[in-house]
Design a protein around this motif. Structure first.
Motif, PDB file in Angstrom:
ATOM      1  N   THR A  52      48.234  34.580  71.216  1.00 39.66           N
ATOM      2  CA  THR A  52      46.821  34.978  71.253  1.00 39.66           C
ATOM      3  C   THR A  52      45.927  33.807  70.866  1.00 39.66           C
ATOM      4  O   THR A  52      44.921  33.529  71.519  1.00 39.66           O
ATOM      5  CB  THR A  52      46.574  36.183  70.328  1.00 39.66           C
ATOM      6  OG1 THR A  52      47.392  37.273  70.770  1.00 39.66           O
ATOM      7  CG2 THR A  52      45.116  36.611  70.335  1.00 39.66           C
ATOM      8  N   SER A 100      44.909  36.386  78.644  1.00 36.05           N
ATOM      9  CA  SER A 100      45.951  37.364  78.970  1.00 36.05           C
ATOM     10  C   SER A 100      47.208  36.691  79.509  1.00 36.05           C
ATOM     11  O   SER A 100      48.322  37.180  79.304  1.00 36.05           O
ATOM     12  CB  SER A 100      45.425  38.418  79.957  1.00 36.05           C
ATOM     13  OG  SER A 100      45.041  37.829  81.183  1.00 36.05           O
ATOM     14  N   GLU A 128      49.227  35.777  76.481  1.00 34.97           N
ATOM     15  CA  GLU A 128      49.797  36.971  75.861  1.00 34.97           C
ATOM     16  C   GLU A 128      50.928  37.554  76.707  1.00 34.97           C
ATOM     17  O   GLU A 128      51.858  38.177  76.180  1.00 34.97           O
ATOM     18  CB  GLU A 128      48.692  37.991  75.604  1.00 34.97           C
ATOM     19  CG  GLU A 128      47.741  37.515  74.502  1.00 34.97           C
ATOM     20  CD  GLU A 128      46.450  38.290  74.425  1.00 34.97           C
ATOM     21  OE1 GLU A 128      46.316  39.313  75.119  1.00 34.97           O
ATOM     22  OE2 GLU A 128      45.560  37.859  73.661  1.00 34.97           O
TER      23      GLU A 128
END
Length: 195
Positions: A179, A98, A101
């Motif tokens: 990602t 995360s 991202e």
């Protein structure tokens, strides 16, 4: 973790938010050193720097608010993924993925955060907090049997260094797949920490 807004009118709170947003954009685009009140006022569409001085005592005061905003945005983005993960290894993976991202979701916030961390005269508290958070997580994961034998502080430094280098790479090369980079980073440290 947002600043206390008690006693401020809606207009004052909105103006402060406008100035903080402009500061984030200016720091992200021009760097910490070039983030003058004049440049921030111009970006915010303010007629003078006096409006900034009215709401913030000095640059340090404004930067403190920028840090609160950027770290809050980052935590709000990453926390749901981390909360959904079960176990120390899964939470570490969720954090790493995360985090990468986040670079694509909030690029100006990430750039501003890096600029401040690298260039502010005083090291922001979140730098030390991040180290402590990782070291504690790794140590507790070892105690739970999810991680193998390694020095938690050394591994925390390695993880933070890898995150920072990868984030800078994603910022420098915006066509790279965040990602995929997050997955690769998580795979690397899963292998490095497994029992």
């Amino acid at each position: 973790m947002r600043a206390n807004t008690r006693g401020r009118t809606f207009t004052e709170s909105a103006r402060r938010a406008q100035i903080v947003a402009a500061a984030i954009a200016v720091i992200a685009e021009h760097g910490y050193a070039a983030a003058s009140f004049t440049r921030i006022a111009k970006h915010a569409g303010l007629s003078s720097t006096g409006m900034i001085s009215y709401h913030f005592a000095n640059k340090d005061d404004l930067i403190r608010e920028v840090l609160i905003e950027t770290t809050t945005v980052a935590a709000d983005y990453m926390r749901p993924r981390m909360d959904a993960a079960t176990g120390y290894a899964a939470k570490l993976r969720a954090r790493l993925e995360s985090n990468m991202e986040l670079v694509r979701a909030h690029p100006d916030h990430v750039r501003a955060l890096i600029e401040i961390a690298l260039n502010a005269p005083k090291t922001p508290d979140f730098v030390d907090e991040r180290f402590t958070l990782f070291a504690t997580h790794l140590r507790e994961g070892q105690q739970a049997g999810e991680f193998g034998p390694f020095h938690p502080e050394a591994m925390a430094v390695a993880i933070i260094g890898a995150i920072d280098a990868t984030v800078r790479g994603l910022i420098t090369f915006p066509d790279l797949d965040a990602t995929q980079f997050g997955r690769e980073l998580a795979d690397t440290f899963e292998r490095a920490t497994r029992p």
